[in-house]
Design an enzyme around this catalytic site. Structure first.
Site, PDB file in Angstrom:
ATOM      1  N   ARG A 219       1.100  -1.474   0.070  1.00 12.18           N
ATOM      2  CA  ARG A 219      -0.411   0.048   0.315  1.00 12.18           C
ATOM      3  C   ARG A 219       1.011   1.279   0.083  1.00 12.18           C
ATOM      4  NH1 ARG A 219      -5.554  -1.884   3.680  1.00 12.18           N
ATOM      5  NH2 ARG A 219      -5.637  -3.696   2.246  1.00 12.18           N
ATOM      6  N   GLU A 221       0.488   4.132   1.303  1.00 13.41           N
ATOM      7  CA  GLU A 221       0.138   4.949   1.722  1.00 13.41           C
ATOM      8  C   GLU A 221       1.293   6.020   2.765  1.00 13.41           C
ATOM      9  OE1 GLU A 221      -2.977   3.018   4.053  1.00 13.41           O
ATOM     10  OE2 GLU A 221      -1.556   1.756   4.962  1.00 13.41           O
ATOM     11  N   ARG A 227       1.419   1.466  12.895  1.00 10.91           N
ATOM     12  CA  ARG A 227       0.391   0.077  13.019  1.00 10.91           C
ATOM     13  C   ARG A 227       0.933   0.358  11.210  1.00 10.91           C
ATOM     14  NH1 ARG A 227      -3.221   4.747  14.598  1.00 10.91           N
ATOM     15  NH2 ARG A 227      -4.966   4.248  13.279  1.00 10.91           N
ATOM     16  N   HIS A 228       1.050   0.848  10.921  1.00  6.09           N
ATOM     17  CA  HIS A 228       1.389   0.637   9.630  1.00  6.09           C
ATOM     18  C   HIS A 228       2.560   0.789   8.550  1.00  6.09           C
ATOM     19  CE1 HIS A 228      -2.519   2.613   9.959  1.00  6.09           C
ATOM     20  NE2 HIS A 228      -3.240   2.206   8.496  1.00  6.09           N
ATOM     21  N   GLU A 360      -7.112  -1.821  14.429  1.00  6.58           N
ATOM     22  CA  GLU A 360      -7.511  -2.838  13.714  1.00  6.58           C
ATOM     23  C   GLU A 360      -7.137  -3.960  13.309  1.00  6.58           C
ATOM     24  OE1 GLU A 360      -9.685  -0.464   9.982  1.00  6.58           O
ATOM     25  OE2 GLU A 360      -9.071  -2.334   9.103  1.00  6.58           O
ATOM     26  N   SER A 363     -10.535  -6.506   9.017  1.00  7.79           N
ATOM     27  CA  SER A 363     -11.888  -6.260   8.173  1.00  7.79           C
ATOM     28  C   SER A 363     -12.465  -7.324   7.983  1.00  7.79           C
ATOM     29  CB  SER A 363     -11.981  -4.647   7.222  1.00  7.79           C
ATOM     30  OG  SER A 363     -11.415  -3.666   7.604  1.00  7.79           O
ATOM     31  N   ARG A 411      -0.156  -7.106  12.454  1.00  8.17           N
ATOM     32  CA  ARG A 411      -0.962  -6.212  13.943  1.00  8.17           C
ATOM     33  C   ARG A 411      -1.229  -7.243  14.923  1.00  8.17           C
ATOM     34  NH1 ARG A 411      -4.628  -1.371  11.531  1.00  8.17           N
ATOM     35  NH2 ARG A 411      -3.339  -0.254  10.052  1.00  8.17           N
TER      36      ARG A 411
HETATM   37  P1  ATP Z   1      -6.634   1.019   8.549  1.00 13.39           P
HETATM   38  O1  ATP Z   1      -8.052   1.849   9.080  1.00 13.39           O
HETATM   39  O2  ATP Z   1      -5.536   0.543  10.075  1.00 13.39           O
HETATM   40  O3  ATP Z   1      -5.751   1.771   6.995  1.00 13.39           O
HETATM   41  P2  ATP Z   1      -7.575  -0.666   6.272  1.00 13.39           P
HETATM   42  O4  ATP Z   1      -8.883  -0.253   6.784  1.00 13.39           O
HETATM   43  O5  ATP Z   1      -7.263   0.102   5.594  1.00 13.39           O
HETATM   44  O6  ATP Z   1      -7.042  -0.508   7.680  1.00 13.39           O
HETATM   45  P3  ATP Z   1      -8.089  -3.494   5.975  1.00 13.39           P
HETATM   46  O7  ATP Z   1      -7.743  -2.529   3.928  1.00 13.39           O
HETATM   47  O8  ATP Z   1      -9.221  -3.397   6.210  1.00 13.39           O
HETATM   48  O9  ATP Z   1      -7.144  -1.776   5.781  1.00 13.39           O
HETATM   49  O10 ATP Z   1      -7.148  -3.844   5.413  1.00 13.39           O
HETATM   50  C1  ATP Z   1      -7.171  -5.515   5.991  1.00 13.39           C
HETATM   51  C2  ATP Z   1      -5.731  -5.633   7.804  1.00 13.39           C
HETATM   52  O11 ATP Z   1      -5.131  -5.431   6.742  1.00 13.39           O
HETATM   53  C3  ATP Z   1      -6.301  -4.192   8.090  1.00 13.39           C
HETATM   54  O12 ATP Z   1      -7.120  -4.685   9.350  1.00 13.39           O
HETATM   55  C4  ATP Z   1      -5.441  -4.259   9.175  1.00 13.39           C
HETATM   56  O13 ATP Z   1      -4.573  -5.214  10.267  1.00 13.39           O
HETATM   57  C5  ATP Z   1      -4.080  -4.647   8.034  1.00 13.39           C
HETATM   58  N1  ATP Z   1      -3.520  -3.601   7.130  1.00 13.39           N
HETATM   59  C6  ATP Z   1      -4.170  -2.635   6.417  1.00 13.39           C
HETATM   60  N2  ATP Z   1      -2.869  -1.200   6.078  1.00 13.39           N
HETATM   61  C7  ATP Z   1      -2.330  -2.413   6.601  1.00 13.39           C
HETATM   62  C8  ATP Z   1      -0.444  -1.721   6.467  1.00 13.39           C
HETATM   63  N3  ATP Z   1      -0.493  -0.187   5.774  1.00 13.39           N
HETATM   64  N4  ATP Z   1       0.056  -1.422   7.403  1.00 13.39           N
HETATM   65  C9  ATP Z   1       0.177  -2.890   8.472  1.00 13.39           C
HETATM   66  N5  ATP Z   1      -0.662  -3.686   7.931  1.00 13.39           N
HETATM   67  C10 ATP Z   1      -2.495  -2.931   7.689  1.00 13.39           C
HETATM   68 MG    MG Z   2     -10.167  -2.202   7.343  1.00 18.81          MG
END
Ligand code: ATP
Ligand code: MG
Length: 437
Positions: A219, A221, A227-228, A360, A363, A411
């Site tokens: 990602r 981001e 946590r990311h 989180e 999902s 996580r």
């Molecule tokens: P967040 O809101 O915390 O950025 P997200 O809702 O964008 O997460 P999802 O697309 O729902 O993330 O991805 C499913 C799971 O993957 C998340 O619940 C999280 O545990 C993990 N995850 C997502 N993005 C990341 C990241 N950049 N780094 C680490 N773990 C991630």
């Molecule tokens: Mg999510």
């Protein structure tokens, strides 16, 4: 020097016990400490499984061996050959009376960090020398726990009749809309790195029924948080003929089993990390998004229906919901196009997040399995169904109702180990500012 052929199979530190007293053995590892004391030299040797005390006695070894042991640089890779003896030390039952030492590879000092951890280093410095940092029992404990958790997760999913799959990580189309995707040049065409296996795992339910994948996703981001990361590991499942409640139960079972397995198999590691892990109460608490915003109102934070729960809101919520809990029924507008909506209210989705505190972890939800509805949902999300034709066509081939989730493994390991920064639980983390080692 030691003649390798003459030595029986090498043993790990953890394999040495009182039954071997009097036996000749060989061990291999790294020198943690050297303490010469007159006619004796005490060497602490660490391997991945633990430490062994090794004693050289001037009267039992050649002068050459004795001098080699005395001058060996700390953290050098060595092999030791000797006899197992009972130990008077409190920390171990046995030690090795050494007959021979082979320096396999000398460590060049100064080293960038002290892997015994006696001299502390910043996380950045440790990450710069990650391979060496892993000789520190604190760091290696994290990855042993991750390994046990992974084994446990696989076991649960296999027992639940899921088939393990591998889907492409180089993709031709922006699966979920395009934002946050890394792009690359694919022989003159634009390609992307997968941010999740979402569309593939859904497609696979129409033949393999229940699939799971444990893999790395990407990602782009820019957010720099604890946590990311830009590269992370996700555990994904998708199950045919299932609704969100079915896959929530599987997730709950899997999480509890992983905690149990870590508790039973990683006692030493949890102690090193000073982590007191407890088995959570089941079933996990389940609150709807609307209840969550009511809760927040009670604590003075106003969130309008449709607004995302930001970090501040999630921290507030975690004061009331301390253990694992699910937030269900999110506004449809906050969830991706493939999430099913409630039969009687399309503003609310059949979705859930698994939370621990403010973190989180996962999902998921019931997915749209009707082709026409999926096309409408794409348009509602501002996406062009034409770009999804490869995916949409599979919905005309007997697509079952299906549901699934994605759990961020890193996580989850933050929770298991009690680490507050995701970089601690990833071997070689990738964030906006770190692309090496
Ligand atoms: P967040 O809101 O915390 O950025 P997200 O809702 O964008 O997460 P999802 O697309 O729902 O993330 O991805 C499913 C799971 O993957 C998340 O619940 C999280 O545990 C993990 N995850 C997502 N993005 C990341 C990241 N950049 N780094 C680490 N773990 C991630
Ligand atoms: Mg999510």
């Amino acid at each position: 020097m030691i003649n390798n052929e003459a030595i029986e199979k090498r043993l790990f530190a953890s394999e040495l016990n009182k039954n071997l007293i009097g036996k000749k053995v060989s061990i291999a590892g790294w020198v943690e400490d050297v303490r010469p004391l007159g006619a004796l030299i005490f060497l602490t040797v660490r391997d991945v499984s633990g430490v062994v005390q090794v004693i050289f006695n001037k009267s039992n070894t050649s002068q050459n061996v004795f001098l080699t042991a005395k001058s060996v640089a700390r953290q050098s890779a060595i092999k030791i050959y000797g006899t197992v003896k009972e130990s008077k030390a409190k920390v171990a039952n046995v030690e090795i009376q050494a007959e021979n030492i082979q320096i396999v590879s000398k460590a060049q000092h100064p080293l960038p960090i002290d892997p015994t951890g006696r001299v502390g280093s910043s996380l950045d410095l440790r990450l710069d020398s990650r391979a060496l940092d892993l000789r520190n029992p604190f760091t290696s404990a994290i990855f042993k726990i991750k390994h046990i958790a992974l084994q446990s997760i696989r076991k649960t999913l296999l027992d639940e009749k899921f088939i393990e799959v591998n889907t492409p990580k180089i993709i031709g189309q922006a699966a979920e809309g395009g934002a946050n995707l890394f792009s690359l040049d694919y022989f003159g065409k634009k390609a992307f790195l997968a941010q999740s296996p979402q569309l593939y795992k859904e497609q696979l339910t129409l033949s393999l029924d229940r699939v799971f994948e444990i893999s790395t996703y990407f990602r782009a981001e820019k957010s720099h948080t604890r946590r990311h990361l830009n590269e992370f590991v996700s555990v994904d499942i998708e199950a045919a003929f299932s609704y969100k409640e079915d896959v929530m139960d599987i997730l709950e079972k899997m999480v509890v089993k992983a905690i149990n397995d870590v508790l039973n198999n990683c006692k030493k590691e949890l102690k090193v990390l000073n982590r007191e892990l407890e088995i959570p109460k089941v079933p996990f608490e389940r609150i709807t998004y609307s209840q969550a915003i009511e809760d927040l109102k009670g604590s003075g934070l106003k969130i309008k229906f449709g607004e995302d729960l930001n970090t501040k809101a999630l921290r507030r919520l975690s004061k009331r919901h301390k253990d694992f809990y699910f937030i269900t029924d999110w506004p449809t507008s906050l969830k991706p196009f493939y999430i099913e909506t409630k039969k009687d209210d399309d503003k609310i989705s059949e979705s859930f997040d698994l939370m621990y505190g403010y973190l989180e972890l996962a999902s998921g939800g019931t997915r749209v399995s009707d082709r026409e509805k999926l096309e409408k949902r794409l348009m509602y999300c501002g996406l062009d169904p034409k770009n999804f034709s490869e995916h949409l066509k599979t919905f005309s081939w007997g697509m079952p109702v299906h549901a699934g989730w994605g759990l961020g493994l890193d996580r989850f390991v933050m929770f298991l180990t009690g680490m507050k920064n995701i970089r601690e639980v990833v071997l070689y983390p990738r964030d906006r500012f770190r692309l090496t080692p």
